[in-house]
Design a protein around this motif. Structure first.
Motif, PDB file in Angstrom:
ATOM      1  N   ARG A  17      42.088  10.933  46.631  1.00 19.82           N
ATOM      2  CA  ARG A  17      41.602  11.011  45.143  1.00 19.82           C
ATOM      3  C   ARG A  17      42.933  11.123  44.077  1.00 19.82           C
ATOM      4  O   ARG A  17      43.296  12.338  43.737  1.00 19.82           O
ATOM      5  CB  ARG A  17      40.603  12.435  45.049  1.00 19.82           C
ATOM      6  CG  ARG A  17      40.068  12.540  43.567  1.00 19.82           C
ATOM      7  CD  ARG A  17      38.893  13.249  43.616  1.00 19.82           C
ATOM      8  NE  ARG A  17      38.712  13.461  41.930  1.00 19.82           N
ATOM      9  CZ  ARG A  17      39.075  14.647  41.431  1.00 19.82           C
ATOM     10  NH1 ARG A  17      39.656  15.802  42.127  1.00 19.82           N
ATOM     11  NH2 ARG A  17      38.752  14.652  40.345  1.00 19.82           N
ATOM     12  N   GLY A  40      40.190  17.046  32.623  1.00 20.47           N
ATOM     13  CA  GLY A  40      40.456  16.596  34.004  1.00 20.47           C
ATOM     14  C   GLY A  40      41.146  15.580  34.041  1.00 20.47           C
ATOM     15  O   GLY A  40      41.403  14.744  34.981  1.00 20.47           O
ATOM     16  N   GLY A  42      44.495  15.112  34.029  1.00 21.51           N
ATOM     17  CA  GLY A  42      45.482  15.348  35.008  1.00 21.51           C
ATOM     18  C   GLY A  42      47.037  15.558  34.015  1.00 21.51           C
ATOM     19  O   GLY A  42      47.919  15.890  34.489  1.00 21.51           O
ATOM     20  N   LYS A  43      46.597  16.340  32.721  1.00 21.37           N
ATOM     21  CA  LYS A  43      47.390  16.883  31.794  1.00 21.37           C
ATOM     22  C   LYS A  43      48.308  18.094  32.490  1.00 21.37           C
ATOM     23  O   LYS A  43      49.389  18.135  32.455  1.00 21.37           O
ATOM     24  CB  LYS A  43      47.103  17.266  30.597  1.00 21.37           C
ATOM     25  CG  LYS A  43      46.261  16.168  29.867  1.00 21.37           C
ATOM     26  CD  LYS A  43      45.617  16.596  28.386  1.00 21.37           C
ATOM     27  CE  LYS A  43      44.778  17.609  28.372  1.00 21.37           C
ATOM     28  NZ  LYS A  43      43.494  17.281  29.059  1.00 21.37           N
ATOM     29  N   SER A  44      47.434  19.155  33.074  1.00 26.03           N
ATOM     30  CA  SER A  44      47.934  20.151  33.496  1.00 26.03           C
ATOM     31  C   SER A  44      48.826  19.942  34.896  1.00 26.03           C
ATOM     32  O   SER A  44      49.677  20.454  35.195  1.00 26.03           O
ATOM     33  CB  SER A  44      47.082  21.304  33.644  1.00 26.03           C
ATOM     34  OG  SER A  44      46.125  21.471  32.672  1.00 26.03           O
ATOM     35  N   THR A  45      48.391  19.096  35.625  1.00 22.11           N
ATOM     36  CA  THR A  45      48.919  18.598  37.050  1.00 22.11           C
ATOM     37  C   THR A  45      50.257  18.088  36.543  1.00 22.11           C
ATOM     38  O   THR A  45      51.411  18.459  36.984  1.00 22.11           O
ATOM     39  CB  THR A  45      48.171  17.372  37.521  1.00 22.11           C
ATOM     40  OG1 THR A  45      46.676  18.002  37.707  1.00 22.11           O
ATOM     41  CG2 THR A  45      48.588  17.143  38.882  1.00 22.11           C
TER      42      THR A  45
HETATM   43  P1  ADP Z   1      43.457  18.279  32.688  1.00 19.35           P
HETATM   44  O1  ADP Z   1      44.699  19.469  32.561  1.00 19.35           O
HETATM   45  O2  ADP Z   1      44.015  17.105  31.915  1.00 19.35           O
HETATM   46  O3  ADP Z   1      42.320  19.081  32.306  1.00 19.35           O
HETATM   47  P2  ADP Z   1      44.078  18.867  35.361  1.00 19.35           P
HETATM   48  O4  ADP Z   1      45.448  18.257  35.937  1.00 19.35           O
HETATM   49  O5  ADP Z   1      43.886  20.157  35.244  1.00 19.35           O
HETATM   50  O6  ADP Z   1      43.421  18.024  34.203  1.00 19.35           O
HETATM   51  O7  ADP Z   1      43.031  18.217  36.397  1.00 19.35           O
HETATM   52  C1  ADP Z   1      43.267  16.601  37.000  1.00 19.35           C
HETATM   53  C2  ADP Z   1      42.225  16.567  38.063  1.00 19.35           C
HETATM   54  O8  ADP Z   1      42.663  17.319  39.349  1.00 19.35           O
HETATM   55  C3  ADP Z   1      40.881  17.292  38.096  1.00 19.35           C
HETATM   56  O9  ADP Z   1      39.874  16.360  38.511  1.00 19.35           O
HETATM   57  C4  ADP Z   1      40.974  18.512  38.642  1.00 19.35           C
HETATM   58  O10 ADP Z   1      39.494  18.855  39.102  1.00 19.35           O
HETATM   59  C5  ADP Z   1      41.935  18.369  39.754  1.00 19.35           C
HETATM   60  N1  ADP Z   1      42.555  19.466  40.170  1.00 19.35           N
HETATM   61  C6  ADP Z   1      43.440  20.188  39.374  1.00 19.35           C
HETATM   62  N2  ADP Z   1      44.079  21.210  40.216  1.00 19.35           N
HETATM   63  C7  ADP Z   1      43.611  21.085  41.212  1.00 19.35           C
HETATM   64  C8  ADP Z   1      44.007  21.769  42.506  1.00 19.35           C
HETATM   65  N3  ADP Z   1      45.038  22.448  42.722  1.00 19.35           N
HETATM   66  N4  ADP Z   1      43.328  21.115  43.679  1.00 19.35           N
HETATM   67  C9  ADP Z   1      42.628  20.117  43.574  1.00 19.35           C
HETATM   68  N5  ADP Z   1      42.343  19.590  42.871  1.00 19.35           N
HETATM   69  C10 ADP Z   1      42.762  19.787  41.369  1.00 19.35           C
END
Ligand code: ADP
Ligand code: ADP
Length: 229
Positions: A17, A40, A42-45
């Protein structure tokens, strides 16, 4: 100030995924780039990768021309200031919380940072829920006030690079406008990456990237993107 550059960055928490699917952009020194997109996306990632909480599985991230894969995490934390959306306060005064990480700062510097972030009236107070002296009540800080503590801490730290997680949607619009103002003030002259949900909060960005399902689907200035719908 230093440039921040993502080159074809790919990342997945789970191999089947993909979360970031080839992200490329640069924040020139002293400029502001905003990443906007739905929850969701991917911004925080993306911001976690910049701090090396995770390593990209493809591409690379450069800070000041250097691949961060070769930079220690504590060096990155020293160079990059983060104003998170939720600030956890330490068990001490607001002043201590602002000074955190800049122990050499003078009283005057702490007070000036607090003033700029508009949190100076609380500087000697203890936050609620901590072990305040018997007979005293701690101060109940709102989300916006906690965020101002984080902003003051960042003003004091004055890092060359900033990451602002601008999820201010939980704040009322008056508080949001004030926080926005304080954030704009910190960002001036620094290499800044803003993470936001809505286009309306990133008017001052030099470039806006719209992220959706791990891909940059649009990029441009604020007016351009508004015109594009
Ligand atoms: P945003 O900050 O844009 O809301 P995130 O980067 O938080 O998006 O999340 C992007 C995707 O990665 C989401 O589908 C989320 O569920 C998934 N996700 C975020 N953190 C984790 C994690 N630690 N393990 C698995 N999936 C994650
Ligand atoms: P935020 O965007 O507020 O920083 P997170 O990045 O922690 O929030 O979470 C974003 C999304 O990722 C949420 O939907 C959350 O449920 C999901 N998520 C966070 N951690 C994990 C994880 N370890 N496994 C699966 N999903 C996760």
């Amino acid at each position: 100030t230093a440039e921040v550059r993502f080159e074809d960055v790919r990342f997945a928490y789970n191999p089947d995924r993909p979360i970031l699917r080839g992200i490329s952009f640069a924040v020139p020194p002293g400029r502001t780039v905003a990443i906007v997109g739905p929850s969701g996306a991917g911004k925080s990632t993306l911001s976690r990768l910049l701090f090396r909480f995770y390593e990209p599985q493809g591409g690379r991230i450069l800070v000041g021309g250097q691949d961060i894969a070769a930079v220690r995490q504590d060096s990155l934390r020293a160079a990059i200031g983060m104003v998170p959306q939720d600030t956890v306060l330490f068990n001490d005064t607001i002043g201590y919380n602002i000074r955190y990480g800049r122990w050499d700062a003078s009283e005057a510097e702490v007070r000036e940072a607090a003033r700029l972030a508009q949190i100076d009236r609380f500087i000697a107070s203890l936050p609620e829920g901590y072990d305040t002296p018997v007979g005293e009540r701690g101060l109940k800080l709102s989300g916006g006030e906690k965020q101002r503590v984080a902003i003051a801490r960042t003003i004091l730290k004055a890092p060359p690079i900033l990451v602002l997680d601008e999820a201010t949607s939980a704040l009322d619009s008056f508080t949001e406008a004030q926080i926005q103002d304080a954030l704009d003030r910190v960002a001036r002259g620094r290499t800044t990456l803003v993470i936001a949900h809505r286009l309306s909060t990133v008017v001052n960005a030099d470039e806006i990237l719209v992220l959706d399902h791990g891909v940059i689907v649009e990029r441009g200035g604020h007016a351009e993107l508004l015109a594009a719908g």
